[in-house]
Scaffold this motif. Structure first.
Motif, PDB file in Angstrom:
ATOM      1  N   ASP A  66     -12.431  15.494   2.172  1.00  0.00           N
ATOM      2  CA  ASP A  66     -11.725  16.227   1.122  1.00  0.00           C
ATOM      3  C   ASP A  66     -10.805  15.366   0.254  1.00  0.00           C
ATOM      4  O   ASP A  66     -10.026  15.896  -0.532  1.00  0.00           O
ATOM      5  N   ALA A  67     -10.886  14.031   0.375  1.00  0.00           N
ATOM      6  CA  ALA A  67      -9.951  13.204  -0.384  1.00  0.00           C
ATOM      7  C   ALA A  67     -10.545  11.830  -0.691  1.00  0.00           C
ATOM      8  O   ALA A  67     -11.535  11.395  -0.094  1.00  0.00           O
ATOM      9  N   ILE A  68      -9.899  11.167  -1.656  1.00  0.00           N
ATOM     10  CA  ILE A  68     -10.248   9.804  -2.049  1.00  0.00           C
ATOM     11  C   ILE A  68      -8.960   8.987  -2.066  1.00  0.00           C
ATOM     12  O   ILE A  68      -7.935   9.444  -2.587  1.00  0.00           O
ATOM     13  N   TYR A  69      -9.002   7.779  -1.507  1.00  0.00           N
ATOM     14  CA  TYR A  69      -7.848   6.877  -1.520  1.00  0.00           C
ATOM     15  C   TYR A  69      -8.219   5.638  -2.324  1.00  0.00           C
ATOM     16  O   TYR A  69      -9.267   5.024  -2.091  1.00  0.00           O
ATOM     17  N   ILE A  70      -7.338   5.268  -3.272  1.00  0.00           N
ATOM     18  CA  ILE A  70      -7.621   4.089  -4.083  1.00  0.00           C
ATOM     19  C   ILE A  70      -6.313   3.428  -4.508  1.00  0.00           C
ATOM     20  O   ILE A  70      -5.303   4.106  -4.770  1.00  0.00           O
ATOM     21  N   GLY A  71      -6.329   2.100  -4.565  1.00  0.00           N
ATOM     22  CA  GLY A  71      -5.178   1.339  -5.032  1.00  0.00           C
ATOM     23  C   GLY A  71      -5.457   0.729  -6.391  1.00  0.00           C
ATOM     24  O   GLY A  71      -6.591   0.336  -6.690  1.00  0.00           O
ATOM     25  N   PHE A  72      -4.406   0.631  -7.227  1.00  0.00           N
ATOM     26  CA  PHE A  72      -4.538   0.050  -8.561  1.00  0.00           C
ATOM     27  C   PHE A  72      -3.657  -1.186  -8.686  1.00  0.00           C
ATOM     28  O   PHE A  72      -2.860  -1.503  -7.796  1.00  0.00           O
ATOM     29  N   ASP A  73      -3.759  -1.845  -9.854  1.00  0.00           N
ATOM     30  CA  ASP A  73      -3.001  -3.089 -10.047  1.00  0.00           C
ATOM     31  C   ASP A  73      -1.523  -2.851 -10.346  1.00  0.00           C
ATOM     32  O   ASP A  73      -0.760  -3.800 -10.503  1.00  0.00           O
ATOM     33  N   ASN A  74      -1.104  -1.597 -10.422  1.00  0.00           N
ATOM     34  CA  ASN A  74       0.314  -1.273 -10.623  1.00  0.00           C
ATOM     35  C   ASN A  74       1.084  -1.182  -9.302  1.00  0.00           C
ATOM     36  O   ASN A  74       2.248  -0.753  -9.282  1.00  0.00           O
ATOM     37  N   GLY A  75       0.443  -1.560  -8.212  1.00  0.00           N
ATOM     38  CA  GLY A  75       1.101  -1.566  -6.914  1.00  0.00           C
ATOM     39  C   GLY A  75       1.124  -0.235  -6.197  1.00  0.00           C
ATOM     40  O   GLY A  75       1.775  -0.098  -5.158  1.00  0.00           O
ATOM     41  N   MET A  76       0.367   0.748  -6.712  1.00  0.00           N
ATOM     42  CA  MET A  76       0.384   2.088  -6.135  1.00  0.00           C
ATOM     43  C   MET A  76      -0.910   2.382  -5.369  1.00  0.00           C
ATOM     44  O   MET A  76      -1.997   1.950  -5.759  1.00  0.00           O
ATOM     45  N   LEU A  77      -0.744   3.135  -4.284  1.00  0.00           N
ATOM     46  CA  LEU A  77      -1.877   3.711  -3.569  1.00  0.00           C
ATOM     47  C   LEU A  77      -1.889   5.204  -3.874  1.00  0.00           C
ATOM     48  O   LEU A  77      -0.858   5.877  -3.763  1.00  0.00           O
ATOM     49  N   PHE A  84       2.074  -8.736 -10.613  1.00  0.00           N
ATOM     50  CA  PHE A  84       1.125  -9.198  -9.600  1.00  0.00           C
ATOM     51  C   PHE A  84       1.250  -8.417  -8.288  1.00  0.00           C
ATOM     52  O   PHE A  84       1.308  -8.985  -7.206  1.00  0.00           O
ATOM     53  N   VAL A  85       1.310  -7.110  -8.418  1.00  0.00           N
ATOM     54  CA  VAL A  85       1.519  -6.238  -7.250  1.00  0.00           C
ATOM     55  C   VAL A  85       0.243  -5.474  -6.880  1.00  0.00           C
ATOM     56  O   VAL A  85       0.293  -4.437  -6.233  1.00  0.00           O
ATOM     57  N   ASP A  86      -0.901  -5.991  -7.258  1.00  0.00           N
ATOM     58  CA  ASP A  86      -2.175  -5.297  -7.085  1.00  0.00           C
ATOM     59  C   ASP A  86      -2.401  -4.811  -5.655  1.00  0.00           C
ATOM     60  O   ASP A  86      -2.204  -5.556  -4.699  1.00  0.00           O
ATOM     61  N   VAL A  87      -2.834  -3.568  -5.538  1.00  0.00           N
ATOM     62  CA  VAL A  87      -3.325  -3.045  -4.259  1.00  0.00           C
ATOM     63  C   VAL A  87      -4.846  -3.142  -4.347  1.00  0.00           C
ATOM     64  O   VAL A  87      -5.536  -2.195  -4.715  1.00  0.00           O
ATOM     65  N   ASP A  88      -5.364  -4.339  -4.061  1.00  0.00           N
ATOM     66  CA  ASP A  88      -6.793  -4.567  -4.242  1.00  0.00           C
ATOM     67  C   ASP A  88      -7.548  -4.682  -2.933  1.00  0.00           C
ATOM     68  O   ASP A  88      -8.723  -5.046  -2.921  1.00  0.00           O
ATOM     69  N   SER A  89      -6.899  -4.380  -1.824  1.00  0.00           N
ATOM     70  CA  SER A  89      -7.559  -4.383  -0.525  1.00  0.00           C
ATOM     71  C   SER A  89      -7.938  -2.957  -0.137  1.00  0.00           C
ATOM     72  O   SER A  89      -7.172  -2.019  -0.365  1.00  0.00           O
TER      73      SER A  89
END
Length: 371
Positions: A192-203, A224-229
């Motif tokens: 029922d959900a999707i989790y994604i991180g962006f380059d603004n440091g937010m999940l 340079f706070v990317d949540v890219d993992s």
């Protein structure tokens, strides 16, 4: 007496068959619906061999190999899509005419995103079924879920696309960071959900309709706070890292950090029933208690290079690749080094697992098999 013995042996045989078939049924059920914290079931165990199997020329930052039906799919900055047969290493390439930065997706068709923002659906005879133009470059990974494609573009937008005709079902957009590493995490899907991180440091946690449920800041500051993992999930927590900031365990329901440690990371975290494995910004790897964040063990692998890729095999072995091509195999239980290889070159891609082997590509396009 012989009749009694025969009857007993018959009953014992029936019981054995029933028990074995029951055991197989249980195993199949677990494989079909794995628990999020224990889904590392693949085994690539040391001692391993490393073999360079092909080279395609330069690839983009975070380029990743996709494998489907014994075929490698990888795009390059020289505007070609490569298909490499793993059985005989025969290869062919399609000229896409635009640099490719995103991970390719393939099933009965091939889906390719380009630096100029075009998404192509191609058949295996190099015919374009449809193409779609976006306003910004397509980066990260093209991911399929429930018959739809999910793509990210450099302006911090996640799109849900119909595979049949390429039409946009919905899009989710948030502001971009002033400066970034150009990183976006691979979306993680639940029922029922999707989790994604962006380059603004937010999940972000989204509904399947693309509406925001919550957001949590993982990065520290604005640059340079990317949540890219790719985030890791358990029944109660989601674990995320930032390239500059923190490693956090976040309550799925309350959207609040359960614990937070000032560990920045470029690599996808890995999780087992007893530990969360995080590559730190100091060339090392830390095994953390998933519940408290306390350190179980820590291992420095380099003082000059970062760990860009990790893969946990069978909950027992942790494969770590540094940016200078140094591959280190660790015992996941205690951090002891088991094997070291020097591949050379520059690496920032992620491991791809397929049929008891790992595959990785360097920035100059050299493809390695670890088995």
């Amino acid at each position: 007496m012989l009749k009694k013995i025969s009857a007993f042996l018959l009953l014992l045989t029936i019981f054995s068959v029933y028990s074995c078939s029951g055991t197989k049924h249980i195993k199949l059920t677990v494989e079909e619906k794995p628990s999020p914290i224990a889904k590392q079931t693949s085994i690539v165990s040391p001692p391993v061999k490393v073999e360079k199997i092909y080279s395609i020329g330069p690839v983009s930052y975070r380029a990743k190999i996709f494998i489907y039906d014994d075929m490698i799919y990888i795009g390059s900055t020289n505007k070609n899509l490569y298909m490499i047969n793993l059985k005989n290493l025969d290869a062919k390439k399609f000229d896409i005419k635009e640099p490719i930065e995103a991970e390719v997706y393939a099933d009965n068709y091939i889906y390719v995103g380009t630096k100029k923002g075009q998404l192509f659906k191609i058949d295996y005879k190099d015919n374009i079924v449809w193409k779609k133009q976006f306003e910004f470059p397509i980066v990260g990974s093209i991911v399929e879920n429930d018959g739809y494609l999910y793509i990210t573009t450099t302006n911090n937008t996640l799109y849900k696309i119909d595979k049949l005709d390429g039409k946009t079902v919905w899009k989710f957009h948030r502001n971009t960071a002033p400066m970034s590493v150009k990183g976006f995490s691979i979306p993680v899907f639940t029922n029922d959900a999707i989790y994604i991180g962006f380059d603004n440091g937010m999940l972000y946690k989204l509904t399947k309709d693309g509406d925001e449920i919550w957001q949590v800041k993982v990065g520290k500051g604005e640059l340079f706070v990317d949540v890219d993992s790719k985030a890791k999930l358990t029944n109660s927590n989601v674990y995320a890292t930032s390239t500059t900031g923190y490693t956090q365990a976040i309550s799925i329901d309350k959207a609040m950090p359960v614990w937070s440690k000032e560990i920045s990371s470029f690599a996808n975290p890995q999780i087992s029933p007893f530990a969360l494995f995080v590559a730190n910004e100091k060339g090392g790897v830390e095994a953390l208690d998933p519940q408290s964040g306390s350190t179980i063990w820590s291992k420095t692998l380099s003082y000059n290079y970062d760990v860009y890729s990790m893969y946990l095999s069978g909950n027992d072995y942790l494969f770590c690749l540094l940016s200078n091509g140094r591959l280190v195999v660790l015992n996941a239980l205690n951090g002891k080094i088991m094997q070291i290889f020097n591949l050379g070159g520059t690496f920032d891609s992620k491991f791809t697992y397929y049929k008891n082997a790992l595959y990785i590509i360097s920035r100059n396009g050299s493809i390695y098999k670890i088995y």
